[in-house]
Design an enzyme around this catalytic site. Structure first.
Site, PDB file in Angstrom:
ATOM      1  N   HIS A 169     -14.249   8.592  10.212  1.00 54.92           N
ATOM      2  CA  HIS A 169     -13.677   9.345   8.870  1.00 54.92           C
ATOM      3  C   HIS A 169     -12.367   9.331   8.945  1.00 54.92           C
ATOM      4  CE1 HIS A 169     -18.066  10.288   8.755  1.00 54.92           C
ATOM      5  NE2 HIS A 169     -17.904  10.640  10.222  1.00 54.92           N
ATOM      6  N   SER A 216      13.026  -1.822   3.101  1.00 53.25           N
ATOM      7  CA  SER A 216      13.269  -0.937   1.691  1.00 53.25           C
ATOM      8  C   SER A 216      14.590  -0.875   1.296  1.00 53.25           C
ATOM      9  CB  SER A 216      12.810   0.833   1.923  1.00 53.25           C
ATOM     10  OG  SER A 216      13.160   1.420   0.826  1.00 53.25           O
TER      11      SER A 216
END
EC number: 4.3.2.2
Length: 487
Positions: A165, A295
């Site tokens: 999870h 970036s």
């Protein structure tokens, strides 16, 4: 790809002023692009016409050696401009190429396409292309598995925090986690190999699959018609042909092929999502070039762009299965033409996309970077909580009361959790245990109890089985043969 009945115009000129598929211009390999090229398709049409003529001659039709030789000499002599002009006039791509081939083979012009329907060249070429495209993908997938197997063996013993999870769970190892990826890819390898071996040739079946035109040519000789079908199938390199067809081979074949490719897309998406998540945790990174920019604004960033590309294209690959599913469901009787334009797009795009993600995944798998210190620090943040049961067991062995020890651990664990969650501090549970005289009987054992390798179970042993043997144990897949250079 696609049958001649699609009267779409010839391919528009490509350049900076015209749209080009990024799959061909930016992503897929030259060899895969060539398999789906116009040149390869139309050259294969001519090869199929030659094979048909050779077989018809062998079985007694009045076709001369001179005509056969003329066709052989002009297989690559394709006048694309003439073919485009013919198609513009005739609105039929197969007949345009029959005329173009006949123009450079004047002696053979009268016997080209003898007895055949457009799907003789269209569908059989598609099946040849599917087979050859699968032959390109298989060794690429095998190579990715090999690279990941090397990585798994190298990191077989490196403990890492497991996640269920996406919450911290029992420890595994970096190598064992990689084997989860390998196992999925081995299933894909098996399925790719199976669907490749299951391909059957359409063969020589005539307009509606009844072989009526060929029965007429051979004056009712059923045996010769069967021999003709078998001879052309063998010339094309197929072991089997369909016994039953309409005008086309059943479009369920396209479903089978694209289902396997879609499943591969799901595997790659899962692998690359794991890598992206691990990159966020700073535990593992894909290769990052020295001059690479992550970036345009944030100079420090090292975005996992290769993994992101794989996920992006894998999603496209997974959605393409809907095209052949819907196409097969609406094929009226012996055939209808609304399959053609759709198949021109989805079959080529599926293979070019699969080719791209395998090429990219190989690059990723050859340059994965692991940061053991980051992994160790994250383990130390969570391991104290996971080790509490082991600590209780050690205290009981030293003469303590299980219930008393459990209560002590509960209180100290909550205090340590408050430091982590409310104060943003490090997990200090072990320091609290060491400072508590109640646990003095096992203080000397704590380092051993907290050794991460004691929490990984049989993960290292599973890696040795999976990474070394799994690839070779997949039924009917000659794994190392597919690699080409490894034995």
């Amino acid at each position: 790809m696609a049958a001649s009945g699609d009267r779409g115009g010839p391919l528009a000129g490509c350049g900076h002023d015209s749209y080009r598929s990024p799959l061909a211009s930016r992503y897929a390999s030259p060899e895969m692009c060539f398999v789906f090229s116009e040149r390869y398709k139309f050259r294969t049409w001519r090869q199929l016409w030659l094979w048909l003529a050779e077989a018809e001659q062998t079985l007694g039709l009045p076709i001369t050696d001179e005509q056969i030789q003329e066709m052989k000499s002009n297989l690559d002599n394709i006048d694309f401009k003439m073919a485009a002009e013919e198609e513009k006039q005739l609105r039929h791509d197969v007949m345009a190429h029959v005329h173009t081939f006949g123009h450079c083979c004047p002696k053979a012009a009268g016997i080209i396409h003898l007895g055949a329907t457009s799907c003789y060249v269209g569908d059989n070429t598609d099946l040849i292309i599917l087979r050859n495209a699968l032959d390109l993908l298989l060794p690429k997938l095998a190579r990715v598995i090999s690279r990941l197997a090397d990585f798994a063996k190298e990191r077989a013993d490196l403990p890492t925090l497991g996640f269920t999870h996406f919450q911290p769970a029992q420890l595994t190892t970096v190598g064992k986690r990689c084997c989860l990826w390998i196992q999925d890819l081995c299933m894909d390898l098996q399925n790719l190999n199976r669907v490749r071996d299951d391909l059957r040739f359409r063969g020589v079946k005539g307009t509606t699959g009844t072989q009526a035109s060929f029965l007429e040519l051979f004056e009712g000789d059923h045996q010769k018609v069967e021999q003709l079908d078998k001879m052309v199938t063998e010339k094309a390199g197929f072991k089997r042909a369909f016994i039953i067809t309409g005008q086309t081979y059943t479009r369920k074949v396209d479903i089978e092929v694209l289902s396997v490719l879609a499943s591969l897309g799901a595997s790659v998406h899962k692998i690359c999502t794991d890598i992206r998540l691990l990159a966020n945790l700073k535990e593992m990174e894909e290769p990052f070039e020295k001059q690479q920019i992550g970036s345009s604004a944030m100079a420090y960033k090292r975005n996992p762009m290769r993994s992101e590309r794989c996920c992006s294209l894998a999603r496209h690959l997974m959605t393409l299965i809907m095209d052949p599913l819907q196409t097969a469901s609406v094929q009226w009787f012996e055939r209808t033409l609304d399959d053609s334009a759709n198949r021109r797009i989805c079959l080529a795009e599926a293979f070019l996309t699969a080719d791209t993600i395998l090429n990219t995944l190989q690059n990723i798998s050859e340059g994965l970077v692991v940061y053991p210190k980051v992994i160790e620090r994250r383990i130390q943040q969570e391991l104290p909580f996971m080790a509490t049961e082991n600590i209780i067991m050690a205290m009981v062995k030293a003469g303590g009361n299980r219930q008393d020890c459990h209560e002590k651990i509960r209180v100290l664990s909550q205090q340590a959790a408050a430091v982590v969650k409310q104060e943003g501090g490090d997990n200090d549970l072990i320091e609290r245990i060491k400072a508590d005289a109640y646990f003095s009987p096992i203080h000397s054992q704590l380092d051993q109890v907290l050794d991460p390798s004691s929490f990984t179970g049989r993960a290292p042993q599973q890696v040795s089985v999976r990474a070394l043997l799994l690839c070779c144990s997949v039924p009917q897949v000659p794994f190392f043969t597919l690699l080409g250079y490894r034995t």
